[in-house]
Design an enzyme around this catalytic site. Sequence first.
Site, PDB file in Angstrom:
ATOM      1  N   ASN A   1       0.796  -1.224   0.000  1.00 44.19           N
ATOM      2  CA  ASN A   1       0.000   0.000   0.000  1.00 44.19           C
ATOM      3  C   ASN A   1       0.830   1.275   0.000  1.00 44.19           C
ATOM      4  O   ASN A   1       0.408   2.285  -0.536  1.00 44.19           O
ATOM      5  CB  ASN A   1      -0.918   0.020   1.229  1.00 44.19           C
ATOM      6  CG  ASN A   1      -1.737   1.296   1.327  1.00 44.19           C
ATOM      7  OD1 ASN A   1      -2.519   1.588   0.410  1.00 44.19           O
ATOM      8  ND2 ASN A   1      -1.551   2.069   2.387  1.00 44.19           N
TER       9      ASN A   1
ATOM     10  N   ASP B   1       1.415   7.038  -0.131  1.00 42.21           N
ATOM     11  CA  ASP B   1       0.451   6.073  -0.660  1.00 42.21           C
ATOM     12  C   ASP B   1       0.684   5.744  -2.136  1.00 42.21           C
ATOM     13  O   ASP B   1       0.467   6.590  -3.012  1.00 42.21           O
ATOM     14  CB  ASP B   1      -0.965   6.630  -0.462  1.00 42.21           C
ATOM     15  CG  ASP B   1      -2.010   5.534  -0.508  1.00 42.21           C
ATOM     16  OD1 ASP B   1      -1.945   4.633   0.359  1.00 42.21           O
ATOM     17  OD2 ASP B   1      -2.875   5.558  -1.413  1.00 42.21           O
TER      18      ASP B   1
ATOM     19  N   ASP C   1      -0.593  -6.476   4.060  1.00 40.41           N
ATOM     20  CA  ASP C   1      -0.828  -5.403   5.021  1.00 40.41           C
ATOM     21  C   ASP C   1      -1.747  -4.339   4.418  1.00 40.41           C
ATOM     22  O   ASP C   1      -1.632  -3.997   3.233  1.00 40.41           O
ATOM     23  CB  ASP C   1       0.521  -4.765   5.376  1.00 40.41           C
ATOM     24  CG  ASP C   1       0.414  -3.682   6.426  1.00 40.41           C
ATOM     25  OD1 ASP C   1       0.234  -4.034   7.599  1.00 40.41           O
ATOM     26  OD2 ASP C   1       0.511  -2.483   6.071  1.00 40.41           O
TER      27      ASP C   1
ATOM     28  N   HIS D   1      -6.892  -0.617   2.184  1.00 40.21           N
ATOM     29  CA  HIS D   1      -6.467   0.683   1.655  1.00 40.21           C
ATOM     30  C   HIS D   1      -6.039   0.623   0.199  1.00 40.21           C
ATOM     31  O   HIS D   1      -5.486   1.584  -0.326  1.00 40.21           O
ATOM     32  CB  HIS D   1      -5.368   1.255   2.560  1.00 40.21           C
ATOM     33  CG  HIS D   1      -5.849   1.420   3.969  1.00 40.21           C
ATOM     34  ND1 HIS D   1      -6.528   2.524   4.397  1.00 40.21           N
ATOM     35  CD2 HIS D   1      -5.839   0.559   5.019  1.00 40.21           C
ATOM     36  CE1 HIS D   1      -6.883   2.367   5.661  1.00 40.21           C
ATOM     37  NE2 HIS D   1      -6.477   1.179   6.068  1.00 40.21           N
TER      38      HIS D   1
ATOM     39  N   GLU E   1      -5.106  -8.216   5.260  1.00 42.27           N
ATOM     40  CA  GLU E   1      -5.494  -7.507   6.467  1.00 42.27           C
ATOM     41  C   GLU E   1      -6.572  -6.489   6.120  1.00 42.27           C
ATOM     42  O   GLU E   1      -6.290  -5.416   5.581  1.00 42.27           O
ATOM     43  CB  GLU E   1      -4.295  -6.791   7.101  1.00 42.27           C
ATOM     44  CG  GLU E   1      -4.636  -6.245   8.467  1.00 42.27           C
ATOM     45  CD  GLU E   1      -4.117  -4.840   8.732  1.00 42.27           C
ATOM     46  OE1 GLU E   1      -4.245  -4.392   9.881  1.00 42.27           O
ATOM     47  OE2 GLU E   1      -3.624  -4.171   7.796  1.00 42.27           O
TER      48      GLU E   1
ATOM     49  N   ASN F   1      -3.611 -10.080  17.445  1.00 40.24           N
ATOM     50  CA  ASN F   1      -2.523  -9.893  16.481  1.00 40.24           C
ATOM     51  C   ASN F   1      -1.582  -8.824  17.010  1.00 40.24           C
ATOM     52  O   ASN F   1      -1.774  -8.296  18.113  1.00 40.24           O
ATOM     53  CB  ASN F   1      -3.065  -9.594  15.075  1.00 40.24           C
ATOM     54  CG  ASN F   1      -3.458  -8.142  14.877  1.00 40.24           C
ATOM     55  OD1 ASN F   1      -3.578  -7.370  15.830  1.00 40.24           O
ATOM     56  ND2 ASN F   1      -3.669  -7.761  13.646  1.00 40.24           N
TER      57      ASN F   1
ATOM     58  N   ARG G   1      -4.199 -18.824  13.284  1.00 37.18           N
ATOM     59  CA  ARG G   1      -2.867 -18.273  13.503  1.00 37.18           C
ATOM     60  C   ARG G   1      -2.717 -17.972  14.985  1.00 37.18           C
ATOM     61  O   ARG G   1      -3.623 -17.385  15.589  1.00 37.18           O
ATOM     62  CB  ARG G   1      -2.717 -16.964  12.711  1.00 37.18           C
ATOM     63  CG  ARG G   1      -1.374 -16.255  12.965  1.00 37.18           C
ATOM     64  CD  ARG G   1      -1.280 -14.947  12.202  1.00 37.18           C
ATOM     65  NE  ARG G   1      -2.245 -13.964  12.689  1.00 37.18           N
ATOM     66  CZ  ARG G   1      -2.539 -12.827  12.068  1.00 37.18           C
ATOM     67  NH1 ARG G   1      -1.956 -12.512  10.928  1.00 37.18           N
ATOM     68  NH2 ARG G   1      -3.420 -11.988  12.574  1.00 37.18           N
TER      69      ARG G   1
HETATM   70  C1  ARE Z   1       3.937   5.177  12.801  1.00 34.62           C
HETATM   71  C2  ARE Z   1       3.555   6.140  13.915  1.00 34.62           C
HETATM   72  C3  ARE Z   1       2.577   7.172  13.391  1.00 34.62           C
HETATM   73  C4  ARE Z   1       3.166   7.884  12.187  1.00 34.62           C
HETATM   74  C5  ARE Z   1       3.550   6.862  11.126  1.00 34.62           C
HETATM   75  C6  ARE Z   1       4.213   7.456   9.916  1.00 34.62           C
HETATM   76  O1  ARE Z   1       2.956   5.406  14.992  1.00 34.62           O
HETATM   77  O2  ARE Z   1       2.298   8.096  14.419  1.00 34.62           O
HETATM   78  O3  ARE Z   1       2.214   8.776  11.646  1.00 34.62           O
HETATM   79  O4  ARE Z   1       4.455   5.911  11.699  1.00 34.62           O
HETATM   80  O5  ARE Z   1       5.415   8.074  10.267  1.00 34.62           O
HETATM   81  C7  ARE Z   1       2.171   0.239  12.148  1.00 34.62           C
HETATM   82  C8  ARE Z   1       1.879   0.980  13.461  1.00 34.62           C
HETATM   83  C9  ARE Z   1       1.749   2.464  13.245  1.00 34.62           C
HETATM   84  C10 ARE Z   1       2.953   3.011  12.534  1.00 34.62           C
HETATM   85  C11 ARE Z   1       3.011   2.289  11.185  1.00 34.62           C
HETATM   86  C12 ARE Z   1       4.171   2.755  10.323  1.00 34.62           C
HETATM   87  O6  ARE Z   1       0.684   0.455  14.019  1.00 34.62           O
HETATM   88  O7  ARE Z   1       1.647   3.084  14.530  1.00 34.62           O
HETATM   89  O8  ARE Z   1       2.817   4.412  12.356  1.00 34.62           O
HETATM   90  O9  ARE Z   1       3.209   0.879  11.430  1.00 34.62           O
HETATM   91  O10 ARE Z   1       5.364   2.614  11.008  1.00 34.62           O
HETATM   92  C13 ARE Z   1      -5.879   0.907  10.227  1.00 34.62           C
HETATM   93  C14 ARE Z   1      -5.585   0.158   8.941  1.00 34.62           C
HETATM   94  C15 ARE Z   1      -4.794  -1.098   9.162  1.00 34.62           C
HETATM   95  C16 ARE Z   1      -3.536  -0.822  10.003  1.00 34.62           C
HETATM   96  C17 ARE Z   1      -3.986  -0.146  11.287  1.00 34.62           C
HETATM   97  C18 ARE Z   1      -2.781   0.204  12.187  1.00 34.62           C
HETATM   98  O11 ARE Z   1      -6.811  -0.160   8.287  1.00 34.62           O
HETATM   99  O12 ARE Z   1      -4.396  -1.620   7.913  1.00 34.62           O
HETATM  100  O13 ARE Z   1      -4.699   1.058  10.995  1.00 34.62           O
HETATM  101  N1  ARE Z   1      -2.761  -2.046  10.273  1.00 34.62           N
HETATM  102  C19 ARE Z   1      -1.541  -2.375   9.478  1.00 34.62           C
HETATM  103  C20 ARE Z   1      -0.479  -3.058  10.316  1.00 34.62           C
HETATM  104  C21 ARE Z   1       0.131  -2.071  11.293  1.00 34.62           C
HETATM  105  C22 ARE Z   1       0.877  -1.001  10.517  1.00 34.62           C
HETATM  106  C23 ARE Z   1       0.202  -0.614   9.268  1.00 34.62           C
HETATM  107  C24 ARE Z   1      -0.935  -1.242   8.794  1.00 34.62           C
HETATM  108  C25 ARE Z   1       0.898   0.325   8.382  1.00 34.62           C
HETATM  109  O14 ARE Z   1      -0.989  -4.198  10.933  1.00 34.62           O
HETATM  110  O15 ARE Z   1       0.993  -2.697  12.209  1.00 34.62           O
HETATM  111  O16 ARE Z   1       1.011   0.195  11.350  1.00 34.62           O
HETATM  112  O17 ARE Z   1       1.758  -0.462   7.577  1.00 34.62           O
HETATM  113  C26 ARE Z   1     -10.456   1.163  12.847  1.00 34.62           C
HETATM  114  C27 ARE Z   1     -10.446   1.085  11.321  1.00 34.62           C
HETATM  115  C28 ARE Z   1      -9.205   0.350  10.834  1.00 34.62           C
HETATM  116  C29 ARE Z   1      -7.964   0.944  11.442  1.00 34.62           C
HETATM  117  C30 ARE Z   1      -8.081   0.857  12.965  1.00 34.62           C
HETATM  118  C31 ARE Z   1      -6.865   1.371  13.715  1.00 34.62           C
HETATM  119  O18 ARE Z   1     -10.686  -0.116  13.390  1.00 34.62           O
HETATM  120  O19 ARE Z   1     -11.599   0.389  10.861  1.00 34.62           O
HETATM  121  O20 ARE Z   1      -9.127   0.424   9.430  1.00 34.62           O
HETATM  122  O21 ARE Z   1      -6.819   0.189  11.017  1.00 34.62           O
HETATM  123  O22 ARE Z   1      -9.220   1.607  13.378  1.00 34.62           O
HETATM  124  O23 ARE Z   1      -6.699   2.719  13.474  1.00 34.62           O
HETATM  125 CA    CA Z   2      -3.840   3.322  -0.586  1.00 29.17          CA
END
Ligand code: ARE
Ligand code: CA
Length: 474
Positions: free
Chosen positions: A98, A158, A188, A192, A225, A288, A323
Amino acid sequence: QHNPHWWGNRNTIVHLFEWKWSDIAAECENFLGPKGFAGVQVSPVNENIISAGRPWWERYQPISYKLITRSGNEQEFADMVRRCNDVGVRIYVDVLLNHMSGDFDGIAVGTAGSEAEPSKKSYPGVPYSAQDFHPSCEITDWNDRFQVQQCELVGLKDLDQSSEWVRSKLIEFLDHLIELGVAGFRVDAAKHMAADDLSYIYSTISDLNTEHGFPHNARPFIFQEVIDHGHETVSREEYNQLGAVTEFRFSEEIGNAFRGNNALKWLQSWGTGWGFLASGQALTFVDNHDNQRDMGAVLNYKSPKQYKMATAFHLAYPYGISRVMSSFAFDDHDTAPPQDEQERIISPEFDEEGACVNGWICEHRWRQIYAMVGFKNAVRDTELSNWWDNGDSQISFCRGNKGFLAVNNNLYDLSQELQTCLPAGVYCDVISGSLVDGSCTGKSVIVEDSGFGYIHIGSEDFDGVLALHVDARV
Ligand code: ARE
Ligand code: CA
């Protein structure tokens, strides 16, 4: 692409979160293979940005597709995949299709030494430049399709997956991993990305590598995810035809039930009866790496008794592609994995009983958890029958005539004759102990010709669950 390509009768994936490749290779040989684990989800393998303090989440910020991270380099990765496949344990890679990194002041240097200028969306290590990305915008409304799919998730640059160049780079990356022998991918942030773009990518990547023991024409396993609590504009139904989807409702509801907020008797209709995806499309988990860090209903290793009960139910009930999580100890969202003064990830160390001691939690090495991985293998292809409950939170059920599970989540004892469906004999409860040289170190249960056995789970017992199966007969 719903087939995980498990070997033999195996069933369960473990997420070895932040482990190094050389440690995973050894774990496959010494523990996962012998205990019957089916596969490992590994942390992202490609070059990432370096963040101060080395939080685990820096690995979700790609800088290039070079296979060099704190978990190891390409050669170590390739060696791990081969050694794990050799003992029947599959490797699934967490892939970031993504986005690239978040913003950074000036020139960022990644874990492979590549330079990038995130503020200009310049990633020469790939190479990507600004035209390969969607214009910057913030996600403020999670029910706005445009924002969810084309704005920046927590500020991460993005990528535009409709572009030929981006598609070709992503496919090249995935094909490289397939060539090295992986069995599939955790995608991941799939929500999005437009399902059509993902469909193109999934259908264009190569078949699995036959030199690693996969059959001809085997398609990579995909689990996406997609966080869908219901009522989402971008829903899990857009993705479940393409591959499996993480079933977050499973995690939330099982946490709720085993925390005592919902009587266990309701679990009789667990699965699609609760509005979850079809079993073969649902990637299921108690927690997870994200939601174990959130406050709320989700259980984690910090509530061990309830966590083990929920895991036992997860692995005993015939639903989902399961898992289990294997964590490192954390205080807050940003806690780094166990590392030394030079910020190198350290290897897990084990005590005499095989438990991890140096900051790694290794839930997968808890007897109550790996024993249930064995249970799930032993009862494979049997149906659930003979559901019993006390009208509250004591339950039991059979898996064909191969396995039996009882759970007590009430504050009083469970003590009674229950139908186990097992052939007459003496069975070792694989939760309170294990079968060592033909004798049981925990509770034994005598099953009569009728299939009934006397089951006792005291409310003060160390574990609130009892599990019998045909491979653990005294
Ligand atoms: C970090 C910092 C941020 C900063 C960013 C960029 O914490 O403050 O802005 O870096 O500099 C993981 C961490 C994040 C981290 C990111 C990049 O959790 O804290 O940010 O890595 O280093 C949504 C998405 C879902 C996502 C979750 C976290 O839909 O896909 O948010 N999960 C995956 C992974 C994470 C990972 C990422 C994606 C990014 O599993 O580990 O983030 O690659 C509701 C909504 C959901 C939303 C959820 C949480 O439930 O329906 O869609 O999930 O709230 O916000
Ligand atoms: Ca996107």
